[in-house]
Scaffold this motif. Structure first.
Motif, mmCIF file in Angstrom:
data_model
loop_
_atom_site.group_PDB
_atom_site.id
_atom_site.type_symbol
_atom_site.label_atom_id
_atom_site.label_comp_id
_atom_site.label_asym_id
_atom_site.label_seq_id
_atom_site.Cartn_x
_atom_site.Cartn_y
_atom_site.Cartn_z
ATOM 1 N N GLU A 115 42.548 29.786 3.339
ATOM 2 C CA GLU A 115 42.919 28.498 2.783
ATOM 3 C C GLU A 115 41.948 28.208 1.580
ATOM 4 O OE1 GLU A 115 44.998 26.762 4.004
ATOM 5 O OE2 GLU A 115 45.243 27.037 6.308
ATOM 6 N N ARG A 116 42.328 27.471 0.834
ATOM 7 C CA ARG A 116 41.392 27.228 -0.289
ATOM 8 C C ARG A 116 41.916 25.604 -0.869
ATOM 9 N NH1 ARG A 116 43.285 27.557 -5.489
ATOM 10 N NH2 ARG A 116 45.609 28.475 -5.985
ATOM 11 N N LEU A 117 40.817 24.850 -1.148
ATOM 12 C CA LEU A 117 41.201 23.692 -1.772
ATOM 13 C C LEU A 117 41.599 23.567 -3.159
ATOM 14 C CD1 LEU A 117 38.000 21.967 -0.169
ATOM 15 C CD2 LEU A 117 40.436 21.766 0.585
ATOM 16 N N ARG A 118 42.817 22.655 -3.292
ATOM 17 C CA ARG A 118 43.333 22.696 -4.547
ATOM 18 C C ARG A 118 42.793 21.133 -4.993
ATOM 19 N NH1 ARG A 118 46.709 25.943 -2.081
ATOM 20 N NH2 ARG A 118 47.553 27.653 -3.474
ATOM 21 N N ARG A 119 42.900 20.901 -6.346
ATOM 22 C CA ARG A 119 42.538 19.521 -6.923
ATOM 23 C C ARG A 119 43.263 18.568 -6.403
ATOM 24 N NH1 ARG A 119 42.758 20.668 -13.312
ATOM 25 N NH2 ARG A 119 44.670 21.852 -12.683
ATOM 26 N N GLY A 120 44.559 18.698 -5.814
ATOM 27 C CA GLY A 120 45.511 17.686 -5.312
ATOM 28 C C GLY A 120 44.951 17.533 -3.988
ATOM 29 N N HIS A 121 44.304 18.279 -3.010
ATOM 30 C CA HIS A 121 43.801 18.050 -1.868
ATOM 31 C C HIS A 121 42.542 17.182 -2.284
ATOM 32 C CE1 HIS A 121 45.872 22.014 -0.399
ATOM 33 N NE2 HIS A 121 46.485 20.776 -0.101
ATOM 34 N N LEU A 122 41.759 17.537 -3.057
ATOM 35 C CA LEU A 122 40.545 16.641 -3.338
ATOM 36 C C LEU A 122 40.685 15.279 -3.784
ATOM 37 C CD1 LEU A 122 38.383 19.497 -4.971
ATOM 38 C CD2 LEU A 122 38.285 18.631 -2.717
ATOM 39 N N ILE A 236 46.976 22.754 7.959
ATOM 40 C CA ILE A 236 45.835 21.822 8.489
ATOM 41 C C ILE A 236 45.210 20.989 7.320
ATOM 42 C CG2 ILE A 236 44.082 23.647 7.828
ATOM 43 C CD1 ILE A 236 42.438 22.831 10.412
ATOM 44 N N GLN A 237 45.615 21.351 6.007
ATOM 45 C CA GLN A 237 45.142 20.574 4.993
ATOM 46 C C GLN A 237 45.968 19.258 4.955
ATOM 47 O OE1 GLN A 237 44.884 23.300 1.647
ATOM 48 N NE2 GLN A 237 42.721 23.699 2.099
ATOM 49 N N LEU A 238 47.204 19.424 5.169
ATOM 50 C CA LEU A 238 48.278 18.420 5.107
ATOM 51 C C LEU A 238 48.073 17.522 6.205
ATOM 52 C CD1 LEU A 238 50.607 16.819 3.829
ATOM 53 C CD2 LEU A 238 52.251 18.503 4.866
ATOM 54 N N GLY A 276 46.895 8.753 -1.127
ATOM 55 C CA GLY A 276 46.157 10.016 -0.981
ATOM 56 C C GLY A 276 47.074 11.083 -0.357
ATOM 57 N N ALA A 277 47.861 10.828 0.802
ATOM 58 C CA ALA A 277 48.506 11.536 1.770
ATOM 59 C C ALA A 277 49.551 12.188 0.887
ATOM 60 C CB ALA A 277 49.201 10.764 2.767
ATOM 61 N N THR A 278 50.261 11.586 0.013
ATOM 62 C CA THR A 278 51.231 11.997 -1.029
ATOM 63 C C THR A 278 50.808 12.902 -2.160
ATOM 64 O OG1 THR A 278 52.334 9.862 -1.162
ATOM 65 C CG2 THR A 278 53.078 11.375 -2.922
ATOM 66 N N LEU A 279 49.446 12.964 -2.480
ATOM 67 C CA LEU A 279 48.941 13.742 -3.308
ATOM 68 C C LEU A 279 48.633 15.281 -2.537
ATOM 69 C CD1 LEU A 279 46.305 11.733 -5.325
ATOM 70 C CD2 LEU A 279 48.114 12.909 -6.092
ATOM 71 N N ALA A 280 48.146 15.051 -1.327
ATOM 72 C CA ALA A 280 47.858 16.181 -0.632
ATOM 73 C C ALA A 280 49.117 16.815 -0.157
ATOM 74 C CB ALA A 280 46.987 16.056 0.619
ATOM 75 N N LYS A 286 52.851 23.133 -3.219
ATOM 76 C CA LYS A 286 52.844 24.074 -4.406
ATOM 77 C C LYS A 286 52.000 25.467 -3.905
ATOM 78 C CE LYS A 286 52.341 20.318 -7.966
ATOM 79 N NZ LYS A 286 51.627 19.750 -9.057
ATOM 80 N N ALA A 287 51.481 25.553 -2.718
ATOM 81 C CA ALA A 287 50.858 26.361 -2.132
ATOM 82 C C ALA A 287 51.534 27.803 -2.138
ATOM 83 C CB ALA A 287 50.506 26.079 -0.764
#
Length: 287
Positions: A115-122, A236-238, A276-280, A286-287
């Protein structure tokens, strides 16, 4: 099971947890550990019946005791802290502080293998955090110093549940039936501590017993099983960021039943939380 389906199943828990604060308020004045005992006994019984119907008891015997200890500490700890928080502080504010756990899940999940965090998640996590913070600061007259112990317990809730949820991902091979054992063990632990630490005050009348029963069937019952599927097999991030819908839904329920007062802050927080949910979600796609 596909990742998308597992994520959708996990989100059912968010809908059930939106009722957690309402039913907790309705169960007053039952003390936290006794309420833990009642709810987990119901939730565990549901799980044992399901396990028996699916023939899952053989799988439970192969599970390491450390897994049972981890799950029991997670479920017992979170709800003992949550019920205590809502007994010591206003329900809406304390509940919203406890719902900072989605932000922590999104951030901690970046530490998991693969797993890795993307700017959209943050960015999504930040929007959701700001929405929750806006509700907390805008409700009533702001923070009440007398309720500070309740707020601190609520913050401990967020840390406990996010740690449990992210840790569960590392136990992905463990069957969901183990949640039934977590619940029964939590009920026994809560019962023992209740007898040592609390006065026995049973739920009052139909409202009290109905609220306790509803807690055990839904937010402190079925929700655990569907959440377990989601965090182990889904995104899990979503799930973590989409869970920002929980404080919004919980607040709307409390307002609808007259437990909390409506505010214009709620509309602004709605935009931040759903945005925020939409961005994530876009970042995950895109993953």
């Amino acid at each position: 099971m596909t990742r998308t389906r597992a994520t959708a199943i996990g989100f059912l828990a968010v809908l059930l947890w939106a009722l957690l604060a309402l039913f907790t308020v309705g169960s007053a004045p039952t003390p936290p550990l006794l309420l833990n005992t009642i709810c987990f006994a119901i939730g565990g019984t549901i799980g044992l019946i399901w396990t028996a119907r699916t023939g899952g008891f053989a799988r439970l015997r192969r599970v390491d005791w450390k897994v049972y200890a981890f799950g029991t500490c997670g479920l017992f700890g979170y709800h003992a802290l949550y019920f205590s928080a809502l007994r010591l502080a206003p329900a809406a504010e304390a509940g919203l502080i406890a719902y900072l756990w989605p932000l922590l899940i999104v951030l901690l999940s970046g530490l998991l293998p693969g797993e890795r965090l993307r700017r959209g998640h943050l960015a999504g996590a930040l929007c959701g955090f700001l929405g929750a913070a806006l509700i907390i600061r805008g409700g009533g007259n702001g923070f009440d110093t007398e309720a500070l112990p309740g707020y601190l317990l609520a913050l401990a809730c967020a840390l406990t549940w996010s740690g449990y949820s992210v840790g569960s991902r590392r136990l992905g091979a463990v069957p969901t039936e183990t949640v039934a054992v977590f619940c029964i063990a939590s009920a026994l632990l809560s019962g023992a501590l209740h007898l040592m630490l609390e006065p026995t005050v049973w739920p009052a009348g139909a409202l009290g017993w109905g609220s306790a029963l509803a807690l055990g069937l839904g937010p402190v019952g079925l929700a655990f099983y569907v959440w377990d599927i989601g965090v182990k097999q889904g995104d899990i991030q979503l799930l973590g960021t989409a869970s920002y819908a929980a404080p919004l839904l919980s607040t709307l329920v409390l307002v609808g039943f007259g437990v909390a007062e409506p505010s214009w802050m709620l509309a602004a927080a709605t935009l931040l939380i759903t945005g925020g949910a939409t961005l994530a979600a876009r970042a995950s796609m895109k993953a």
